[in-house]
Design an enzyme around this catalytic site. Structure first.
Site, mmCIF file in Angstrom:
data_model
loop_
_atom_site.group_PDB
_atom_site.id
_atom_site.type_symbol
_atom_site.label_atom_id
_atom_site.label_comp_id
_atom_site.label_asym_id
_atom_site.label_seq_id
_atom_site.Cartn_x
_atom_site.Cartn_y
_atom_site.Cartn_z
ATOM 1 N N SER A 12 0.859 -1.187 0.000
ATOM 2 C CA SER A 12 0.000 0.000 0.000
ATOM 3 C C SER A 12 0.893 1.235 0.000
ATOM 4 C CB SER A 12 -0.913 -0.016 1.215
ATOM 5 O OG SER A 12 -0.123 -0.032 2.375
ATOM 6 N N GLY A 352 -8.900 20.703 14.969
ATOM 7 C CA GLY A 352 -8.778 19.606 15.926
ATOM 8 C C GLY A 352 -10.063 19.442 16.719
ATOM 9 N N CYS A 379 -9.819 26.935 12.178
ATOM 10 C CA CYS A 379 -10.960 26.270 12.822
ATOM 11 C C CYS A 379 -10.761 26.182 14.342
ATOM 12 C CB CYS A 379 -11.210 24.915 12.180
ATOM 13 S SG CYS A 379 -12.883 24.347 12.481
ATOM 14 N N ARG A 463 -18.708 21.947 14.884
ATOM 15 C CA ARG A 463 -19.984 21.921 15.605
ATOM 16 C C ARG A 463 -20.148 23.138 16.499
ATOM 17 N NH1 ARG A 463 -21.983 16.858 14.863
ATOM 18 N NH2 ARG A 463 -20.429 15.201 14.770
ATOM 19 N N HIS A 508 -11.718 26.115 6.822
ATOM 20 C CA HIS A 508 -10.455 25.440 6.490
ATOM 21 C C HIS A 508 -9.938 25.929 5.136
ATOM 22 C CE1 HIS A 508 -10.443 22.441 9.739
ATOM 23 N NE2 HIS A 508 -11.760 22.537 9.660
ATOM 24 N N GLU A 510 -7.132 25.674 3.940
ATOM 25 C CA GLU A 510 -6.156 24.737 3.364
ATOM 26 C C GLU A 510 -6.746 23.844 2.282
ATOM 27 O OE1 GLU A 510 -7.279 24.695 6.493
ATOM 28 O OE2 GLU A 510 -7.553 22.657 7.279
HETATM 29 N N1 GLN Z 1 -13.699 20.992 17.412
HETATM 30 C C1 GLN Z 1 -14.119 22.227 16.820
HETATM 31 C C2 GLN Z 1 -15.579 22.196 16.425
HETATM 32 O O1 GLN Z 1 -16.136 21.146 16.233
HETATM 33 C C3 GLN Z 1 -13.237 22.603 15.660
HETATM 34 C C4 GLN Z 1 -13.335 21.650 14.533
HETATM 35 C C5 GLN Z 1 -12.175 21.746 13.576
HETATM 36 O O2 GLN Z 1 -11.104 22.254 13.913
HETATM 37 N N2 GLN Z 1 -12.363 21.219 12.370
HETATM 38 O O3 GLN Z 1 -16.194 23.219 16.287
#
Ligand code: GLN
Length: 537
Positions: A12, A352, A379, A463, A508, A510
């Site tokens: 892989s 994160g 984020c 969220r 995001h 990126e």
């Molecule tokens: N944990 C955060 C949220 O859910 C940020 C999510 C993320 O960094 N993609 O809002």
């Protein structure tokens, strides 16, 4: 319908996705409308519920699909925007078939893997093909694995009908064992036999190796696998993935493929990629160091790059366009090394989830804010920058995000109302605020200087959101909300007034960087890192 199937053999991670995307780029340059279908043999409905350490980044599409990281490769190499029709998983196929069965769509038949699962795969291929001219289908995993067999069966079935309109490219590994010192072709011969057992006879073999395939080996592979000698292509290891399409172009892979499919070909213009490659190879006088603070550290540097691949690519792309050498230093958010942090010209806290490592991230953000080091929060990186500001500038010592500690008095970041219901119902999969959303920019801001547009569209996956109760106090202390949702209800970008670059984005960026069109915010961040005196420029 013109289909190109891509399979992998022996090991892989030999770059099926990069080969598929590179071929896509060349065929686009040949003037064809090309699309992709990634077939993932896992039961998950999408990549959204998978651990990024084991499976790499979750790539979000405009239409809010949580795809695996190959989606990013396709988009960065080609001019296309991938969507949910460009990816299937075994879980999706089974769930559709089971739903059909419950809806009595099979007229009382006994529902079986063959034909029903196979036919569902075929119908998803037809859906993905749509009105494009060529569809490249990448079968995930390695030939010989139990779990991807049904996709080969779908290909075999389609080949009966499509004949010369279906082409198979097999990518295999050619090891040079140290003790033998010679390139070995037997593993490739064996992986092609696995294909043959499933009724698949590849037309083209791409050999992945650390040195080019010589004439003798080419002949051996050709004879043993029943392809022509000029259908054995070489994909040697290169210092940057962006060199792969150029290597295939030099070997005329695109022309061979079009020949097979009875489509016209021409000599294409690769000047833009040549220029990109030369900017990658240039050794500039100055080097900047970017600190990436993350928690997905536990299985070595390989997984780190994969867990944040789009962020890393965005940094590289922006540095190439700003003509500067760069180093990326990884900082473990559970154990921030301040000595390393102090060598950084700029700091990024990427996306994160959850509680682990957040205090380290907040510490890095505080350092960047107080020392005028460019800071880019993506984020979670924006949300934690808000928490840091609330604690250390406004004095709300216990401020936090509801995700981390819902019991504190100052929830600077709180759950979005519709998300709360989903969490209570344990509806976790594919249920975040996902995909492209518009954002209105404030004129007098770093964000506006970067984009030079009133309205932008960026991709989201979260969220939680900034708690609007705190907007006024933040503004009073020098924070600007420079990007808001069109109804002004959601904070999408915040930045500090008296700081060279302290920008947090709820989205995001990126996911939208491409090597030939760097993302404006990453470019602005990198150009401010270049100017930063705090680091080692
Ligand atoms: N944990 C955060 C949220 O859910 C940020 C999510 C993320 O960094 N993609 O809002």
């Amino acid at each position: 319908m013109k289909l190109i199937f891509i399979s992998g053999g022996v090991i892989s991670g030999i770059g099926k996705g990069i080969t598929a995307a590179s071929l896509g780029l060349l065929l686009e340059k040949q003037g064809y409308k090309v699309s992709f279908l990634k077939c993932d043999p896992y039961i998950n409905i999408d990549a959204g519920t998978m651990n990024p350490i084991e499976h790499g980044e979750v790539f979000v599409t405009d239409d809010g699909y949580e795809m695996d990281m190959d989606g990013g490769h396709y988009e960065r190499f080609m001019g296309i925007n991938v969507s949910r029709t460009n990816a299937i998983t075994t879980g999706q196929i089974y769930s559709r078939v089971i739903q059909n069965e419950r809806n009595l769509k099979y007229d009382g038949a006994c529902v079986e893997v063959i034909p029903h699962i196979r036919d569902e795969i075929v119908s998803r291929i037809e859906e993905a093909y749509n009105h494009d001219e060529i569809l490249i289908i990448e079968i995930g995993g390695t030939i010989g694995e139990y779990q991807n067999d049904i996709y080969y069966e779908a290909e075999r079935y389609l080949k009966r009908k499509l004949k010369e309109d279906l082409l198979h490219i097999h990518i295999s590994y050619l090891p040079v064992p140290k003790s033998i010192g010679e390139m070995k072709t037997k593993p490739t011969q064996q992986s092609v036999m696995h294909l043959n057992q499933r009724g698949i006879f590849p037309d083209i073999i791409v050999g992945r190796s650390d040195s080019p395939i010589d004439k003798l080996r080419r002949k051996k592979i050709a004879i043993a696998t029943n392809v022509e000698e000029d259908c054995v292509f070489s994909n040697t290891d290169v210092s940057s993935i962006y060199k792969v399409p150029y290597n295939f172009y030099l070997q005329k892979l695109d022309i061979k493929v079009l020949d097979f499919l009875n489509l016209e070909s021409k000599n294409i213009d690769m000047e833009d990629w040549k220029a990109l490659i030369s900017s990658i190879d240039t050794n500039y006088k100055k080097t900047i160091t970017i600190g990436m603070v993350g928690k997905y550290h536990t299985s070595g540097s390989f997984s780190l790059e994969d867990a944040y691949v789009s962020v890393v690519e965005s940094i590289k792309i922006a540095c190439w366009s700003e003509k500067i050498n760069f180093k990326i230093k990884w900082l473990d958010s559970e154990n921030i090394n301040m000595n390393v942090l102090k060598t950084c010209n700029g700091i990024i806290v990427p996306g994160g989830f959850g509680e682990r490592g957040i205090e380290g991230k907040i510490k890095a953000i505080k350092y960047a804010r107080e020392n005028n080091i460019p800071y880019f929060g993506l984020c979670y990186g924006m949300q934690l920058a808000a928490v840091e500001f609330a604690r250390n500038v406004i004095g709300l010592k216990k401020a936090n995000s509801e995700e981390v500690n819902p019991k504190v008095p100052d929830l600077i970041i709180h759950i979005m109302p519709d998300q709360e219901k989903k969490l209570l119902a344990k509806d976790y999969g594919g249920s975040m605020r996902l995909g492209a959303w518009e954002c209105v920019l404030l004129k007098d801001s770093i964000a506006y200087e970067a984009y030079r547009k009133d309205k932008i569209s960026e991709r989201h996956r979260h969220r939680y959101e900034f708690n609007n109760r705190y907007r006024k106090v933040f503004e009073n202390k020098g924070m600007i909300f420079s990007g808001l949702s069109p109804d002004s209800k959601l904070v999408e970008i915040m930045e500090l007034k008296n700081h060279p670059f302290f920008v947090g984005v709820q989205f995001h960026p990126e996911f939208k960087s491409k090597p030939l069109s760097p993302h404006p915010l990453f470019v602005k961040f990198i150009s401010s890192c270049i100017k930063n005196k705090g680091g080692q420029v």
